[in-house]
Design a protein around this motif. Structure first.
Motif, PDB file in Angstrom:
ATOM      1  N   PHE A 106      28.634  25.118  20.759  1.00 47.70           N
ATOM      2  CA  PHE A 106      28.418  26.334  19.967  1.00 47.70           C
ATOM      3  C   PHE A 106      29.757  27.071  19.786  1.00 47.70           C
ATOM      4  O   PHE A 106      30.111  27.484  18.677  1.00 47.70           O
ATOM      5  N   LEU A 107      30.511  27.210  20.877  1.00 45.65           N
ATOM      6  CA  LEU A 107      31.822  27.886  20.821  1.00 45.65           C
ATOM      7  C   LEU A 107      32.731  27.215  19.798  1.00 45.65           C
ATOM      8  O   LEU A 107      33.407  27.867  19.016  1.00 45.65           O
ATOM      9  N   VAL A 131      30.756  27.007  15.733  1.00 46.53           N
ATOM     10  CA  VAL A 131      30.372  28.171  14.930  1.00 46.53           C
ATOM     11  C   VAL A 131      31.641  28.835  14.404  1.00 46.53           C
ATOM     12  O   VAL A 131      32.533  29.202  15.172  1.00 46.53           O
ATOM     13  N   ASP A 132      31.723  28.942  13.099  1.00 44.69           N
ATOM     14  CA  ASP A 132      32.946  29.374  12.418  1.00 44.69           C
ATOM     15  C   ASP A 132      32.966  30.890  12.246  1.00 44.69           C
ATOM     16  O   ASP A 132      32.863  31.402  11.137  1.00 44.69           O
ATOM     17  N   SER A 133      33.076  31.606  13.371  1.00 45.89           N
ATOM     18  CA  SER A 133      33.060  33.066  13.296  1.00 45.89           C
ATOM     19  C   SER A 133      34.235  33.646  14.070  1.00 45.89           C
ATOM     20  O   SER A 133      34.816  32.989  14.923  1.00 45.89           O
ATOM     21  N   ALA A 134      34.577  34.888  13.742  1.00 47.18           N
ATOM     22  CA  ALA A 134      35.736  35.532  14.365  1.00 47.18           C
ATOM     23  C   ALA A 134      35.535  35.692  15.867  1.00 47.18           C
ATOM     24  O   ALA A 134      36.483  35.589  16.636  1.00 47.18           O
ATOM     25  N   SER A 135      34.299  35.957  16.305  1.00 50.31           N
ATOM     26  CA  SER A 135      33.971  36.016  17.728  1.00 50.31           C
ATOM     27  C   SER A 135      32.763  35.129  17.977  1.00 50.31           C
ATOM     28  O   SER A 135      31.760  35.240  17.271  1.00 50.31           O
ATOM     29  N   VAL A 136      32.854  34.256  18.971  1.00 50.35           N
ATOM     30  CA  VAL A 136      31.723  33.414  19.353  1.00 50.35           C
ATOM     31  C   VAL A 136      31.528  33.586  20.859  1.00 50.35           C
ATOM     32  O   VAL A 136      32.490  33.529  21.626  1.00 50.35           O
ATOM     33  N   MET A 137      30.289  33.836  21.274  1.00 48.97           N
ATOM     34  CA  MET A 137      30.032  34.220  22.661  1.00 48.97           C
ATOM     35  C   MET A 137      28.937  33.375  23.305  1.00 48.97           C
ATOM     36  O   MET A 137      28.013  32.944  22.620  1.00 48.97           O
ATOM     37  N   ILE A 138      29.072  33.196  24.618  1.00 47.16           N
ATOM     38  CA  ILE A 138      28.009  32.576  25.403  1.00 47.16           C
ATOM     39  C   ILE A 138      27.464  33.634  26.360  1.00 47.16           C
ATOM     40  O   ILE A 138      28.235  34.250  27.113  1.00 47.16           O
ATOM     41  N   MET A 187      40.390  30.703  20.823  1.00 47.16           N
ATOM     42  CA  MET A 187      40.318  29.264  20.605  1.00 47.16           C
ATOM     43  C   MET A 187      40.926  28.944  19.240  1.00 47.16           C
ATOM     44  O   MET A 187      40.654  29.625  18.259  1.00 47.16           O
ATOM     45  N   LYS A 193      40.194  32.106  16.841  1.00 44.53           N
ATOM     46  CA  LYS A 193      39.006  32.949  16.918  1.00 44.53           C
ATOM     47  C   LYS A 193      38.845  33.429  18.359  1.00 44.53           C
ATOM     48  O   LYS A 193      39.352  32.803  19.291  1.00 44.53           O
ATOM     49  N   TYR A 194      38.149  34.539  18.530  1.00 42.50           N
ATOM     50  CA  TYR A 194      37.870  35.034  19.874  1.00 42.50           C
ATOM     51  C   TYR A 194      36.689  34.280  20.465  1.00 42.50           C
ATOM     52  O   TYR A 194      35.725  33.976  19.760  1.00 42.50           O
ATOM     53  N   ILE A 195      36.766  33.981  21.758  1.00 37.88           N
ATOM     54  CA  ILE A 195      35.629  33.383  22.461  1.00 37.88           C
ATOM     55  C   ILE A 195      35.325  34.235  23.685  1.00 37.88           C
ATOM     56  O   ILE A 195      36.230  34.800  24.299  1.00 37.88           O
ATOM     57  N   VAL A 196      34.052  34.350  23.989  1.00 40.82           N
ATOM     58  CA  VAL A 196      33.625  35.166  25.132  1.00 40.82           C
ATOM     59  C   VAL A 196      32.724  34.323  26.024  1.00 40.82           C
ATOM     60  O   VAL A 196      31.735  33.744  25.560  1.00 40.82           O
ATOM     61  N   PHE A 197      33.083  34.240  27.309  1.00 40.54           N
ATOM     62  CA  PHE A 197      32.235  33.606  28.313  1.00 40.54           C
ATOM     63  C   PHE A 197      31.549  34.722  29.092  1.00 40.54           C
ATOM     64  O   PHE A 197      32.220  35.512  29.751  1.00 40.54           O
ATOM     65  N   GLY A 198      30.214  34.786  28.975  1.00 41.45           N
ATOM     66  CA  GLY A 198      29.494  35.847  29.665  1.00 41.45           C
ATOM     67  C   GLY A 198      28.527  35.304  30.696  1.00 41.45           C
ATOM     68  O   GLY A 198      28.315  34.082  30.794  1.00 41.45           O
TER      69      GLY A 198
END
Lengths: 417, 417
Positions: free
Chosen positions: A355-356, A359-366, B107, B406-411
């Protein structure tokens, strides 16, 4: 406007070599001036507010326009915070020795002249000027005509603070005309303006995009998704999806569409629906979702239309779609989303990593709320805006987004053979 | 063109998730196909060459257009070199833990769809396709009408190699029409093309700039300066300035204007003038320079006009100006230069560091030849072009310039409060 452009270009050279100390001094002096002139600012601002009321503007508009003791104090504190951020200019990085003998690296430098075009909030005058100043740029500010008196008064304070710090007062210029032609000139003055940062609603941005020749760092819309995967932890799904939708309805990073794996309906979606409906959130759902939810006794569901999937509600409305797998979810996001912020809730390592990446977005989160997509939450210290673009700055834009990296070479007389 | 755009957008999704192994496989297969089809390519290319000759094109044009055994071998080797470069896609960096508990980083991802608009060299078809492919992008290539047969033949090989590697053949599409409207469509198809990289002369770029709605990574001109400081080491000054002007006359990183501190005329400029004149370089000089050089017996000096200071000669011509100090030199560079590559020759630490910081160019050098401003010399491994822009990529553009962060967030289920 040409004269303003020329003065800005000249000032940008001085700003590029300004010391960190003098830039911080200007910011701290400005904070003091804003506090000292709080009463005078409110008097001037009252003229703008009165005019807006006479023009029949609504309460939300008046609210954005009005300077209160609190907004004035916040402006001053913001300035002091920006003074405390480390100066990005002059940073050298990645210096390596090449086979030829030269040492090559990069140095962070200001962009030059930044044009800010914005709407009714006068505090943008101070925030934007401060960020551009700290990053060594000259700025041309063009606020909305509705705030012209407030902006002109704030401009005087800014220029006073620049002079007190020994910096050129032309480093921040406020366009003191409400003539619309000024905007047209700004967005086409390639020779004097390096980048335009528009701050305002989608209609403003789209209007500017149609005619701009100067590059823009721009934000369009935030159609943010959360996908609850088959292997989601229901406790996390419920907590995060509640927060992503209901913590605040108006921000661009609020969730607008919830995608749910069909196997996660019972444990995650059902309890969430209760929370949303208790909070008065209208649910617009796909056929599959409707069937499943109604079978479980949920009422007051609205059929989602094709248009819902590409709508930024900015309101207590949520669209919900059931999917059979993650690929379907990602396809939906890449097709209907605005490439702003999208999240997955899963305990499946491989699904999360895919998913990270995909997904072609400025912010991608888990496993986190989309509401975290923000310059402060990301540790940038400040934010001039959020960029929907892929070139240059993407996502929340802080001081570094207002800079450029040039190549530097340290030689000892090397020549090319 | 819309169909091409849609196919490219669809292919870009598959390319973004393509493995490094399959991208390298396509490059290696393509190298083999180019070698295997060398004779057939030359036959097809002969049609283009014949047409160009019939149209009365000059020898330099024919030379750029012609595929020889050597240019074909170079194309194949270039492909193998790009296969060996490390894959920039998926790189995660700068991951830090925030007070909220989330971990935020960035990323590296492809830009998406890249449009390349270029002139007569058919080898650009292979080079540009290879760089875009390695960086995970889909590409739309629009070469000049003069090379249409060669480009169409090369496109077939590229698509065959993509299929052999299990990648979508639409990942590289060559526009097989010489209709000029195709260019007009490409530079305005925001919804299908993320960035245009034009490769060609200044007139092509300016024509595109006038109408483009899609952002461009572009190169205009290279009016490069070297400034010989009062504290220059004459041996380094002579060696570097000789190389910067005479190693090759046509490249964009060749020096066009030499700035000399008045105290450096005797030891550095006089011996340099002898070298330049022996090599047949025409010298166009300011008044002060002329006086000083003629007093020392130098002949055949031409008076520089105002126009000379902003002219990219790309020829054995050099303009020379004497200055009284470094500030005058930097002012001249920032005013007349093209912000491409500028150098200082000095042993003075503070002067060198000031020059690095204050000269607003994509490459700034101390004691090295401007000819080093090049993707290979900087260690980028390959180069799609040199950017005169400040946003996104500046200076030589390698694989990273074709990517976005792009920004990635591990939560762990964090919510915003």
């Amino acid at each position: 406007m040409k004269g303003i452009g020329q003065k800005a270009r000249a000032a940008s050279r001085a700003m590029a070599r300004a010391s960190t100390a003098s830039k911080n001094e200007a910011l701290i002096q400005l904070a003091a001036l804003v506090r000292k002139n709080a009463e005078a600012l409110k008097v001037v601002n009252a003229k703008d507010v009165e005019r807006a009321k006479a023009n029949g503007q609504d309460a939300a508009f008046i609210d954005r326009l009005t300077l209160t003791d609190k907004t004035i104090a916040t402006m001053a504190e913001g300035l002091e915070q920006i003074a405390k951020l480390s100066d990005p200019i002059g940073e050298m990085s990645n210096i390596r020795k090449m086979p030829s003998g030269i040492q090559v690296g990069q140095m962070r430098v200001p962009l030059g002249v930044i044009g800010i075009i914005y709407e009714s909030r006068p505090n943008v005058t101070i925030d934007a000027a401060a960020l551009c100043l700290k990053s060594g740029n000259a700025t041309i500010l063009r606020g909305g005509s509705e705030a012209i008196d407030s902006n002109t008064a704030l401009a005087k304070l800014i220029q006073e603070s620049l002079s007190l710090a020994g910096l050129p007062s032309d480093a921040v210029q406020v366009v003191e005309t409400t003539d619309r032609a000024a905007v047209g000139a700004m967005i086409t003055m390639n020779e004097y303006i390096d980048v335009i940062v528009p701050r305002g609603g989608k209609s403003l941005i789209e209007r500017l995009m149609a005619d701009a020749r100067v590059p823009m760092i721009k934000h369009l819309d935030g159609i943010c998704h959360t996908y609850i995967d088959v292997l989601a932890d229901p406790a996390k799904a419920i907590k995060v999806c509640d927060n992503a939708k209901t913590q605040r309805y108006a921000p661009c990073n609020t969730m607008e569409t919830l995608l749910v794996h069909e196997a996660a309906i019972k444990d995650s979606l059902l309890p969430l629906c209760k929370i949303y409906q208790d909070k008065g959130v209208e649910l617009r759902v796909c056929k599959k979702t409707k069937q499943a939810l109604e079978a479980a006794g949920v009422k007051n569901l609205i059929d989602a239309t094709e248009e819902d999937w590409s709508t930024e509600y900015l309101a207590p409305i949520l669209s919900i779609k059931t999917v059979s797998n993650m690929d379907e979810a990602m396809e939906h996001i890449n097709q209907y989303g605005s490439h702003h912020t999208d999240c997955i809730i899963t305990e499946d390592y491989s699904a999360g990593m895919r998913f990270l990446r995909e997904v072609d977005s400025a912010s991608v989160m888990i496993n986190a709320s989309s509401r975290f997509a923000d310059g402060f939450e990301y540790g940038l210290g400040a934010e001039i805006g959020i960029s929907n673009d892929k070139l240059h700055a993407r996502g929340p834009v802080g001081l570094e987004g207002l800079t450029s990296m040039k190549y530097i070479v340290f030689g000892q007389g090397e020549i090319r053979t």
